[in-house]
Motif scaffolding. Sequence first.
Motif, PDB file in Angstrom:
ATOM      1  N   ARG A  80       9.861   7.685  -4.832  1.00  0.00           N
ATOM      2  CA  ARG A  80      10.536   7.031  -5.943  1.00  0.00           C
ATOM      3  C   ARG A  80      10.813   5.559  -5.602  1.00  0.00           C
ATOM      4  N   ILE A  81      11.246   5.306  -4.370  1.00  0.00           N
ATOM      5  CA  ILE A  81      11.466   3.923  -3.936  1.00  0.00           C
ATOM      6  C   ILE A  81      10.156   3.142  -4.011  1.00  0.00           C
ATOM      7  N   ALA A  82       9.065   3.738  -3.510  1.00  0.00           N
ATOM      8  CA  ALA A  82       7.755   3.073  -3.517  1.00  0.00           C
ATOM      9  C   ALA A  82       7.311   2.780  -4.950  1.00  0.00           C
ATOM     10  N   TYR A  83       7.442   3.762  -5.816  1.00  0.00           N
ATOM     11  CA  TYR A  83       7.052   3.582  -7.218  1.00  0.00           C
ATOM     12  C   TYR A  83       7.865   2.452  -7.853  1.00  0.00           C
ATOM     13  N   ASN A  84       9.180   2.476  -7.642  1.00  0.00           N
ATOM     14  CA  ASN A  84      10.044   1.448  -8.228  1.00  0.00           C
ATOM     15  C   ASN A  84       9.687   0.058  -7.709  1.00  0.00           C
ATOM     16  N   MET A  85       9.335  -0.040  -6.438  1.00  0.00           N
ATOM     17  CA  MET A  85       8.951  -1.345  -5.886  1.00  0.00           C
ATOM     18  C   MET A  85       7.629  -1.823  -6.487  1.00  0.00           C
ATOM     19  N   CYS A  86       6.710  -0.903  -6.740  1.00  0.00           N
ATOM     20  CA  CYS A  86       5.452  -1.279  -7.399  1.00  0.00           C
ATOM     21  C   CYS A  86       5.722  -1.763  -8.821  1.00  0.00           C
ATOM     22  N   VAL A  87       6.561  -1.022  -9.540  1.00  0.00           N
ATOM     23  CA  VAL A  87       6.908  -1.410 -10.911  1.00  0.00           C
ATOM     24  C   VAL A  87       7.593  -2.775 -10.903  1.00  0.00           C
ATOM     25  N   ASP A  88       8.518  -2.982  -9.968  1.00  0.00           N
ATOM     26  CA  ASP A  88       9.195  -4.283  -9.869  1.00  0.00           C
ATOM     27  C   ASP A  88       8.205  -5.402  -9.610  1.00  0.00           C
ATOM     28  N   TYR A  89       7.237  -5.151  -8.747  1.00  0.00           N
ATOM     29  CA  TYR A  89       6.220  -6.163  -8.463  1.00  0.00           C
ATOM     30  C   TYR A  89       5.478  -6.545  -9.741  1.00  0.00           C
ATOM     31  N   PHE A  90       5.063  -5.540 -10.517  1.00  0.00           N
ATOM     32  CA  PHE A  90       4.304  -5.827 -11.735  1.00  0.00           C
ATOM     33  C   PHE A  90       5.170  -6.483 -12.805  1.00  0.00           C
ATOM     34  N   ARG A  91       6.435  -6.118 -12.848  1.00  0.00           N
ATOM     35  CA  ARG A  91       7.337  -6.785 -13.804  1.00  0.00           C
ATOM     36  C   ARG A  91       7.495  -8.253 -13.442  1.00  0.00           C
ATOM     37  N   ARG A  92       7.680  -8.517 -12.153  1.00  0.00           N
ATOM     38  CA  ARG A  92       7.824  -9.910 -11.713  1.00  0.00           C
ATOM     39  C   ARG A  92       6.573 -10.709 -12.040  1.00  0.00           C
ATOM     40  N   ASN A  93       5.427 -10.067 -11.939  1.00  0.00           N
ATOM     41  CA  ASN A  93       4.164 -10.764 -12.181  1.00  0.00           C
ATOM     42  C   ASN A  93       3.631 -10.539 -13.586  1.00  0.00           C
ATOM     43  N   LYS A  94       4.425  -9.867 -14.413  1.00  0.00           N
ATOM     44  CA  LYS A  94       4.109  -9.663 -15.821  1.00  0.00           C
ATOM     45  C   LYS A  94       2.716  -9.087 -16.061  1.00  0.00           C
ATOM     46  N   ARG A  95       2.367  -8.083 -15.290  1.00  0.00           N
ATOM     47  CA  ARG A  95       1.078  -7.435 -15.533  1.00  0.00           C
ATOM     48  C   ARG A  95       1.167  -5.966 -15.153  1.00  0.00           C
ATOM     49  N   ARG A  96       0.314  -5.194 -15.726  1.00  0.00           N
ATOM     50  CA  ARG A  96       0.245  -3.752 -15.441  1.00  0.00           C
ATOM     51  C   ARG A  96      -0.728  -3.533 -14.292  1.00  0.00           C
ATOM     52  N   PRO A  97      -0.535  -2.453 -13.538  1.00  0.00           N
ATOM     53  CA  PRO A  97      -1.481  -2.179 -12.456  1.00  0.00           C
ATOM     54  C   PRO A  97      -2.867  -1.869 -12.993  1.00  0.00           C
ATOM     55  N   GLN A  98      -3.860  -2.405 -12.344  1.00  0.00           N
ATOM     56  CA  GLN A  98      -5.247  -2.115 -12.693  1.00  0.00           C
ATOM     57  C   GLN A  98      -5.872  -1.380 -11.516  1.00  0.00           C
ATOM     58  N   VAL A  99      -6.357  -0.204 -11.768  1.00  0.00           N
ATOM     59  CA  VAL A  99      -6.991   0.566 -10.714  1.00  0.00           C
ATOM     60  C   VAL A  99      -8.479   0.333 -10.814  1.00  0.00           C
ATOM     61  N   SER A 100      -9.055  -0.194  -9.746  1.00  0.00           N
ATOM     62  CA  SER A 100     -10.489  -0.440  -9.737  1.00  0.00           C
ATOM     63  C   SER A 100     -11.031  -0.087  -8.363  1.00  0.00           C
ATOM     64  N   PRO A 101     -12.286   0.256  -8.287  1.00  0.00           N
ATOM     65  CA  PRO A 101     -12.860   0.649  -7.000  1.00  0.00           C
ATOM     66  C   PRO A 101     -12.839  -0.504  -6.005  1.00  0.00           C
ATOM     67  N   THR A 102     -12.767  -0.162  -4.759  1.00  0.00           N
ATOM     68  CA  THR A 102     -12.776  -1.161  -3.713  1.00  0.00           C
ATOM     69  C   THR A 102     -13.575  -0.634  -2.536  1.00  0.00           C
ATOM     70  N   GLU A 103     -14.120  -1.532  -1.774  1.00  0.00           N
ATOM     71  CA  GLU A 103     -14.920  -1.115  -0.627  1.00  0.00           C
ATOM     72  C   GLU A 103     -14.077  -0.971   0.631  1.00  0.00           C
ATOM     73  N   THR A 104     -12.875  -1.561   0.652  1.00  0.00           N
ATOM     74  CA  THR A 104     -12.091  -1.567   1.880  1.00  0.00           C
ATOM     75  C   THR A 104     -11.208  -0.339   2.048  1.00  0.00           C
ATOM     76  N   PHE A 105     -10.864   0.352   0.969  1.00  0.00           N
ATOM     77  CA  PHE A 105      -9.996   1.519   1.080  1.00  0.00           C
ATOM     78  C   PHE A 105     -10.502   2.605   0.147  1.00  0.00           C
ATOM     79  N   ASP A 106     -10.541   3.804   0.638  1.00  0.00           N
ATOM     80  CA  ASP A 106     -10.995   4.930  -0.152  1.00  0.00           C
ATOM     81  C   ASP A 106     -10.015   6.070   0.061  1.00  0.00           C
ATOM     82  N   ILE A 107      -9.382   6.524  -1.011  1.00  0.00           N
ATOM     83  CA  ILE A 107      -8.393   7.598  -0.917  1.00  0.00           C
ATOM     84  C   ILE A 107      -8.982   8.828  -0.245  1.00  0.00           C
TER      85      ILE A 107
END
Length: 193
Positions: A80-107
């Motif tokens: 919950r803390i992690a989620y809230n910090m992510c939401v706070d980051y996006f609010r500060r930067n006025k954008r929604r998270p965009q999930v896109s593929p990346t070559e450096t990290f793979d779940i």
Amino acid sequence: MQVTMLNDQQLIARYLKGDERSFEELLGRHRQKIYTSIYLFVKDQSLAEDIFQEVFIKIIDTLRKGKYNHEGKFLQWAMRIAYNMCVDYFRRNKRRPQVSPTETFDIFDVLPMTDDNAEQSIIRSQTHEKVRQLVDMLPPEQREVVILRHYADMSFKEIAKLTRVSINTALGRMRYALINIRKMIEEKEVILQ
């Protein structure tokens, strides 16, 4: 008693009595899930690492102040803390998270897998990539529920509380996410093996 045998509550109690090794064990147990969920929201490795560090600074601060009282639900509290910090980051930067593929990290690199032969490994990797691309194409609210449910391993009750929606809304978003994924599979004629 070895710290690896202790539950989260016992580790927290020992940490508060000055046993740093207990906190290291607690961090080691949950590091991957917390980091992965942060990364899936922000899709930037260095930003995810920064937020992850902020999360654990906040956790340490809260524990030391004696304000932690989540009766054996450390991971859900930390998520919950992690989620809230992510939401706070996006609010500060006025954008929604965009999930896109990346070559450096793979779940799927951090998920435990059984040893397969080379062909099975290639097929699994291709399937995971296809699924990841489909999840990336979902609307943000649906993508969020899929990430929290399947990658962060949270219950729908926990997701509802974390995202501040009703359980029915969280369930509905998952249902629509699955419907949309099925539609995309049919429309794009995606073959999942």
